[in-house]
Design an enzyme around this catalytic site. Structure first.
Site, PDB file in Angstrom:
ATOM      1  N   THR A 196       0.838  -1.206   0.000  1.00  0.00           N
ATOM      2  CA  THR A 196       0.000   0.000   0.000  1.00  0.00           C
ATOM      3  C   THR A 196       0.869   1.251   0.000  1.00  0.00           C
ATOM      4  O   THR A 196       1.950   1.239   0.560  1.00  0.00           O
ATOM      5  CB  THR A 196      -0.862   0.040   1.291  1.00  0.00           C
ATOM      6  OG1 THR A 196      -1.645  -1.137   1.372  1.00  0.00           O
ATOM      7  CG2 THR A 196      -1.774   1.245   1.322  1.00  0.00           C
ATOM      8  N   ARG A 224     -12.276  -9.609  -1.682  1.00  0.00           N
ATOM      9  CA  ARG A 224     -11.630  -9.216  -0.437  1.00  0.00           C
ATOM     10  C   ARG A 224     -11.254  -7.742  -0.477  1.00  0.00           C
ATOM     11  O   ARG A 224     -10.727  -7.242  -1.458  1.00  0.00           O
ATOM     12  CB  ARG A 224     -10.379 -10.057  -0.201  1.00  0.00           C
ATOM     13  CG  ARG A 224      -9.606  -9.718   1.099  1.00  0.00           C
ATOM     14  CD  ARG A 224      -8.477  -8.736   0.849  1.00  0.00           C
ATOM     15  NE  ARG A 224      -7.700  -8.476   2.078  1.00  0.00           N
ATOM     16  CZ  ARG A 224      -6.733  -7.566   2.176  1.00  0.00           C
ATOM     17  NH1 ARG A 224      -6.420  -6.811   1.134  1.00  0.00           N
ATOM     18  NH2 ARG A 224      -6.076  -7.394   3.314  1.00  0.00           N
ATOM     19  N   GLY A 226      -9.266  -4.858   2.044  1.00  0.00           N
ATOM     20  CA  GLY A 226      -8.491  -4.625   3.251  1.00  0.00           C
ATOM     21  C   GLY A 226      -8.808  -3.290   3.883  1.00  0.00           C
ATOM     22  O   GLY A 226      -9.885  -2.719   3.695  1.00  0.00           O
ATOM     23  N   ASP A 227      -7.850  -2.765   4.599  1.00  0.00           N
ATOM     24  CA  ASP A 227      -8.070  -1.518   5.337  1.00  0.00           C
ATOM     25  C   ASP A 227      -7.928  -0.262   4.488  1.00  0.00           C
ATOM     26  O   ASP A 227      -8.454   0.794   4.829  1.00  0.00           O
ATOM     27  CB  ASP A 227      -7.076  -1.425   6.502  1.00  0.00           C
ATOM     28  CG  ASP A 227      -5.629  -1.337   6.004  1.00  0.00           C
ATOM     29  OD1 ASP A 227      -5.232  -2.189   5.190  1.00  0.00           O
ATOM     30  OD2 ASP A 227      -4.900  -0.425   6.426  1.00  0.00           O
ATOM     31  N   THR A 247      -0.261   0.426   6.655  1.00  0.00           N
ATOM     32  CA  THR A 247       0.151  -0.491   5.603  1.00  0.00           C
ATOM     33  C   THR A 247       0.300  -1.875   6.218  1.00  0.00           C
ATOM     34  O   THR A 247       0.459  -2.009   7.430  1.00  0.00           O
ATOM     35  CB  THR A 247       1.476  -0.033   4.966  1.00  0.00           C
ATOM     36  OG1 THR A 247       1.779  -0.866   3.840  1.00  0.00           O
ATOM     37  CG2 THR A 247       2.627  -0.093   5.942  1.00  0.00           C
ATOM     38  N   GLY A 248       0.257  -2.891   5.374  1.00  0.00           N
ATOM     39  CA  GLY A 248       0.405  -4.256   5.891  1.00  0.00           C
ATOM     40  C   GLY A 248      -0.880  -5.048   5.800  1.00  0.00           C
ATOM     41  O   GLY A 248      -1.720  -4.809   4.928  1.00  0.00           O
ATOM     42  N   VAL A 249      -1.050  -6.002   6.695  1.00  0.00           N
ATOM     43  CA  VAL A 249      -2.223  -6.881   6.673  1.00  0.00           C
ATOM     44  C   VAL A 249      -3.448  -6.109   7.167  1.00  0.00           C
ATOM     45  O   VAL A 249      -3.608  -5.846   8.359  1.00  0.00           O
ATOM     46  CB  VAL A 249      -1.990  -8.138   7.533  1.00  0.00           C
ATOM     47  CG1 VAL A 249      -3.236  -9.022   7.544  1.00  0.00           C
ATOM     48  CG2 VAL A 249      -0.796  -8.927   6.982  1.00  0.00           C
ATOM     49  N   GLY A 250      -4.308  -5.771   6.236  1.00  0.00           N
ATOM     50  CA  GLY A 250      -5.419  -4.878   6.528  1.00  0.00           C
ATOM     51  C   GLY A 250      -6.427  -5.405   7.513  1.00  0.00           C
ATOM     52  O   GLY A 250      -7.073  -4.626   8.231  1.00  0.00           O
TER      53      GLY A 250
END
Length: 340
Positions: A196, A224, A226-227, A247-250
């Site tokens: 992101t 899917r 994410g955030d 950023t990262g796993v939402g």
């Protein structure tokens, strides 16, 4: 016993106080904001450097932070070497490229698109949602339809390189988020990678805006989200306090309403870095075993132009651009690196 005279007297006093409060508030809004060190723009990861430099073309001329955010975010969206943001993003497990983005201005206005296909610049569509509709978020086919109606070009986004990567993935069809995937893609041989770009800017007037855009996790389930396109999770701006992005796993950011949390912590007096660190610590505390295997990073800036970041794993970096330097890349602090 009801006393009409007392009631009228109390009502008059209350009305006077309310009028005085409104007057005081109005006076407060015209007090000049200290702009020492401004304008400034910060963004996640190494490709944030190029995004910041494009945004700086607007900020350095006294332009609005919102315009700078949109212009800057469009750079990685158009980068054919970037497989985590925009038109060259890797597809989902069905071979479809879906894009997410959101944007937020100094007035609290916001717009978002999610799971949108066939449009290369989701950040611009998000802004159009904010400015041209009564809604905050459009998704899927509806987002694409709206973008086309607004004059944006519809095009096939799955590139030959992304298609080849997808076909290779289908041989095992194993889904496993990779830590810091962006660095791996932009720096061959690096053990890090990510997904992101989040951007936060303060213009010369002291107003804050932010944006976040992504193609999401590669080979995700179709649909899917994410955030990144979710206001309060991937991005939040409060012009009285500051802004934050992630950023990262939402999924873990959403569960903790991460960016909103960071801004609220800054409202309570936390520095940007300490606010990001507290948000990361909450994720780790709730799911310590999960946190060992994933990356989540937060980036924040307060009204003074002070900034900071913090992540679960080492490898997260962020870019800073102001009148002193336009190519600064800073390694973010992390939980596990500090605990080793």
């Amino acid at each position: 016993m009801y006393d009409r005279r007392k009631f009228l007297k109390l009502t008059a006093v209350t009305a006077s106080l309310a009028t005085l409060s409104k007057y005081a508030a109005a006076k407060a809004t015209v007090v000049p904001v200290a702009t020492a060190g401004l304008p400034i723009i910060i963004s996640t990861w190494d490709f944030g450097v190029a995004a910041n430099q494009e945004a700086w073309k607007i900020l350095s001329k006294g332009g609005r932070a919102l315009d700078a955010i949109e212009a800057g975010a469009r750079i990685p969206e158009a980068d054919m070497k970037n497989h985590t943001v925009g038109r060259a993003g890797y597809p989902d497990r069905d071979g479809r490229v879906t894009l997410d983005a959101c944007i937020m201005d100094e007035f609290g206005n916001c717009g978002s698109v999610a799971a949108m296909e066939d449009i290369a610049h989701p950040i611009s569509v998000a802004r159009l949602v904010m400015e041209k509709t009564p809604h905050v978020m459009l998704v899927g086919d509806g987002a694409t339809q709206f973008a086309v109606e607004q004059g944006l070009k519809r095009e096939k986004l799955l590139t030959p390189e992304s298609y080849a990567a997808w076909k290779k993935w289908l041989k095992t069809a194993k889904y496993s988020p990779v830590l810091n995937i962006e660095n791996q893609q932009h720096r061959p041989g690096s053990k890090y990678n990510h997904d992101t770009i989040g951007m936060l800017a303060i213009d010369a007037k002291g107003n804050i805006s932010g944006g976040c855009t992504t193609s999401g996790m590669a080979f995700k389930l179709h649909g899917r989200v994410g955030d990144s396109p979710i206001i309060g999770a991937g991005l939040y701006v409060d012009n009285e306090v500051g802004g934050a992005t992630s950023t990262g796993v939402g999924e873990e950011v959403i569960r903790n309403v991460g960016s909103f949390l960071v801004v609220e912590l800054m409202r309570q007096g936390y520095s940007p870095e300490d606010a990001c660190k507290e948000a990361v610590n909450r994720i780790i505390k709730k799911k310590p075993e999960t946190a060992k295997q994933i990356q989540v990073g937060f980036l924040a800036i307060n009204k003074k132009g002070e900034y900071g970041a913090y992540a679960i794993q080492e490898g997260f970096s962020f870019a800073v651009c102001d009148d002193k330097r336009q190519d600064l890349l800073i390694p973010g602090k992390s939980f596990y690196k500090e605990k080793k």
